[in-house]
Design a protein around this motif. Structure first.
Motif, PDB file in Angstrom:
ATOM      1  N   SER A 255       8.219   5.295   0.802  1.00 28.24           N
ATOM      2  CA  SER A 255       8.506   4.580  -0.448  1.00 28.24           C
ATOM      3  C   SER A 255       8.342   3.079  -0.263  1.00 28.24           C
ATOM      4  N   LEU A 256       7.725   2.429  -1.256  1.00 23.38           N
ATOM      5  CA  LEU A 256       7.644   0.971  -1.272  1.00 23.38           C
ATOM      6  C   LEU A 256       8.975   0.393  -1.728  1.00 23.38           C
TER       7      LEU A 256
ATOM      8  N   ALA B 210       7.953   8.442  -2.197  1.00 27.30           N
ATOM      9  CA  ALA B 210       6.643   7.926  -1.806  1.00 27.30           C
ATOM     10  C   ALA B 210       5.633   8.178  -2.906  1.00 27.30           C
ATOM     11  N   ASN B 211       4.827   7.151  -3.231  1.00 21.54           N
ATOM     12  CA  ASN B 211       3.722   7.222  -4.196  1.00 21.54           C
ATOM     13  C   ASN B 211       4.170   7.340  -5.653  1.00 21.54           C
TER      14      ASN B 211
ATOM     15  N   ARG C 239      -3.150   4.121  -2.067  1.00 21.52           N
ATOM     16  CA  ARG C 239      -3.364   3.290  -3.254  1.00 21.52           C
ATOM     17  C   ARG C 239      -2.682   1.934  -3.098  1.00 21.52           C
TER      18      ARG C 239
ATOM     19  N   GLN D  51      10.912   2.497  -4.838  1.00 21.65           N
ATOM     20  CA  GLN D  51      10.346   3.704  -5.420  1.00 21.65           C
ATOM     21  C   GLN D  51      11.303   4.872  -5.190  1.00 21.65           C
TER      22      GLN D  51
ATOM     23  N   GLN E 203       0.847  -1.190   0.000  1.00 17.57           N
ATOM     24  CA  GLN E 203       0.000   0.000   0.000  1.00 17.57           C
ATOM     25  C   GLN E 203       0.882   1.239   0.000  1.00 17.57           C
ATOM     26  N   ASN E 204       0.648   2.119  -0.989  1.00 16.47           N
ATOM     27  CA  ASN E 204       1.373   3.366  -1.057  1.00 16.47           C
ATOM     28  C   ASN E 204       1.012   4.261   0.119  1.00 16.47           C
ATOM     29  N   GLN E 205       1.860   5.266   0.359  1.00 18.70           N
ATOM     30  CA  GLN E 205       1.613   6.198   1.456  1.00 18.70           C
ATOM     31  C   GLN E 205       0.286   6.936   1.291  1.00 18.70           C
TER      32      GLN E 205
ATOM     33  N   ARG F  34       7.330  -1.256   3.263  1.00 17.47           N
ATOM     34  CA  ARG F  34       7.277   0.198   3.080  1.00 17.47           C
ATOM     35  C   ARG F  34       8.240   0.881   4.043  1.00 17.47           C
TER      36      ARG F  34
ATOM     37  N   GLN G 248      -0.934  -1.425  -4.482  1.00 25.67           N
ATOM     38  CA  GLN G 248      -0.043  -1.719  -5.606  1.00 25.67           C
ATOM     39  C   GLN G 248       0.332  -3.194  -5.530  1.00 25.67           C
TER      40      GLN G 248
ATOM     41  N   THR H 270      -0.978  -0.554 -10.312  1.00 20.60           N
ATOM     42  CA  THR H 270      -1.329   0.344  -9.213  1.00 20.60           C
ATOM     43  C   THR H 270      -2.737   0.889  -9.388  1.00 20.60           C
TER      44      THR H 270
END
Length: 593
Positions: free
Chosen positions: A267-268, A287-288, A219, A284, A214-216, A262, A221, A235
């Motif tokens: 950042s993932l 982040a996002n 969303r 990443q 899960q993105n910050q 994360r 992914q 995503t």
């Protein structure tokens, strides 16, 4: 930005599959299926520690595959497919315990592979591929319950492997590889619901294995190994969306298995076993972001299977089965980007009330506010504290602020919802000029009664010669309108150097020093709020401040440094809801104008 790893280190034991989870007190715990098919676990001796207890056998338990989750009350629970293909679970008898209830069979349920998620209301829910390749789920009838609803079939859905994520709005969503190798997903129609939208095909996507992060920004992914062994991701176009950006390949990256974590900067980061059994990671760029830094190999590390966990201080740690079947781990030497602004490390003592808390700020470089987003030019040191669950006063703030050259003290305590319970600001005197000079010392000391309730605080400021500039004590029940029902203990706290009031941001042109934390109870530094805390809130004020990472382990005195960054503002990196900013009373505002 920290991006250094310790290097491969043997953990002891041998395994076919490993799964990691974090205890309520922050200690990582590893669960694994041994090469003899028996089930084992091992755990850190303290949060963030490099020392582990050693292998412990779950007597009489054997398995093919295992998954782990944490109950709403903090107890870890494992779910596993037995060597007879039956489905079992086992759980800690209390949070952080080394004692487990014992193997319990899900009557009539059999499986090949299992995954587990947590509903918004705290109930665990398992998803599994049956021995007939059909897809099933089962859920706790109430949070923390030992009673389960019973096996429920996803009609017409079949799979080889399933993974689960939770949308920002609380709805669970499952992702699975069909028996035809196509990639599918299905989601709850509402948070906590037993109703699901139905199987939806990711058009053109096929896979062997899938992981979800899960993105910050919320969303989801997914990351997956294609049938051609290439590595892909996809995503959500927005948090909670049913639309996705579409399959994107990681150019040149191939894999057998992938896992995702994360970082503290949001950042993932993915970790994967290459087709050559080499161990790799990719992150990443921010982040996002849709951009990634590119494949990096862990030199000389090889693996068959990998799992990832996050230490209490935010450092990612990977656990993997080597090609020789031995278990290894490797960890970040520091969290990415450390901590800053309204996201510092949180200090706690295994969910016990904290007593005799004192925070001392030694200023080594003058703290000067260059600009602020609102009408108040200044900044504040906020001791933001978390009460136990079920207290009227859920979130407590004890503050020394500097507005221009005026020192202001404050108590601003809040319930879970609604207006602040205590809102008391008071003038503490003046400084030689705007900001806090080098050599000054600021100190906040909390007072407790016999029940551990915070009954008041002493606010003190000393100049560079040790002379007292201001020394003010406040008893909470002496404040107008405050009664004994408005006070509570604290079980965790953090210190934040942020903007002055009213959700304002401060840009500091300079500022550095040391923060020393003392308490009568041992303190341990975490990366996020412990699950036993009530509020889930983060302060709304922000600044371009940075904090060093505190050492692992516990003690009655811990310290960290603080400084400023050239970036104008650091966004919050911890999960949490933003609490409305410090609300300055009109009479204080008038004295400053």
């Amino acid at each position: 930005m920290a991006d250094s790893w310790r290097g491969e280190f043997p953990l002891g034991g041998s395994a076919k599959q490993v799964a990691a989870a974090e205890n309520a007190d922050g200690r990582l715990e590893l669960f694994y299926v041994g090469t003899n098919n028996d089930l084992y676990h091992n755990w850190q001796t303290a949060p963030n520690s490099v020392f582990w207890n050693g292998e412990v056998h779950f007597a009489n338990d054997s398995a093919k595959q295992i998954a782990v989750a944490r109950n709403a009350d903090g107890r870890l629970e494992i779910f596993y497919v037995g060597t007879n293909n039956d489905l079992y679970h086992n759980w800690q008898t209390e949070p952080n315990s080394a004692v487990w209830a014992g193997e319990t069979r899900f009557a009539g349920d059999s499986a090949q592979q299992i995954a587990v998620g947590q509903n918004q209301d705290g109930r665990l829910e398992i998803f599994y591929v049956g021995t007939n390749n059909d897809l099933y789920h089962n859920w706790q009838t109430a949070p923390n319950s030992e009673v389960w609803a019973g096996e429920t079939h996803f009609t017409n859905d079949s799979a080889k492997q399933v993974a689960v994520g939770r949308n920002q709005d609380g709805r669970l969503e499952i992702f699975y590889v069909g028996t035809n190798n196509n990639l599918y997903h299905n989601w709850q129609t509402a948070p906590n619901s037993h109703s699901w939208a139905g199987e939806t095909h990711f058009q053109g996507d096929s896979a062997k294995q899938i992981a979800v992060g899960q993105n910050q920004d919320g969303r989801l992914q997914i990351f997956y190994v294609g049938t051609n062994n290439d590595l892909y991701h996809n995503t959500q176009t927005a948090p909670n969306a049913t639309t996705w950006t579409g399959e994107t390949g990681f150019n040149g990256d191939s894999a057998q298995q992938v896992a995702v974590g994360r970082n503290t900067d949001g950042s993932l980061e993915i970790f994967y076993v290459g087709t050559n059994n080499g161990l790799y990671r990719n992150r990443q760029s921010a982040a996002n972001s849709l951009a990634w830094n590119g494949e990096t190999r862990f030199a000389n590390d090889s693996a068959d299977q990998i799992s990832v966990g996050a230490n209490a201080d935010g450092r990612l740690e990977i656990f993997y089965v080597g090609t020789n079947n031995d278990i290894y781990h490797n960890w970040q030497t520091a969290p990415r980007d450390g901590f800053g602004s309204n996201g510092n490390q949180i200090l706690f003592s295994n969910c016990n009330p904290l007593l005799g808390v004192t925070v001392t700020i030694n200023v080594t470089e003058a703290i000067v506010c260059e600009a602020a987003s609102g009408p108040t030019n200044g900044f504040g040191f906020q001791l933001n504290a978390y009460s136990p669950k079920n207290e009227k006063s859920a979130w407590q703030q004890y503050v020394i602020s500097v507005f221009g050259s005026t020192i202001i003290g404050a108590v601003d305590n809040w319930p879970l919802t609604g207006d602040n319970i205590i809102n008391d600001f008071f003038n503490m005197g003046s400084l030689p000029s705007a900001g806090v000079p080098a050599g000054y010392v600021l100190k906040i000391t909390l007072h407790n009664d016999a029940k551990g309730n915070v009954t008041g605080a002493t606010y003190a400021v000393f100049d560079e010669h040790g002379h007292t500039v201001s020394d003010v004590s406040k008893t909470l029940t002496d404040i107008s309108g405050v009664s004994s029902s408005d006070i509570a203990p604290i079980i965790a706290f953090e210190l934040n150097l942020v903007g002055p009031v009213n959700s304002e941001s401060a840009v500091l042109s300079s500022g550095a020093g040391t923060i020393t934390y003392q308490a009568a109870t041992p303190l341990t530094a975490l990366a996020s709020e412990p699950p036993c805390a009530e509020s889930g809130y983060i302060t709304a004020e922000t600044a371009n401040s940075l904090y060093s990472t505190m050492p692992a382990g516990s003690g009655t005195q811990l310290s960290q440094t603080f400084s400023t960054t050239s970036e104008e503002l650091l966004v919050v990196h911890k999960e949490g809801k933003i609490r409305p900013g410090l609300v300055i009373p009109p009479e204080i505002r008038r004295t400053l104008s």
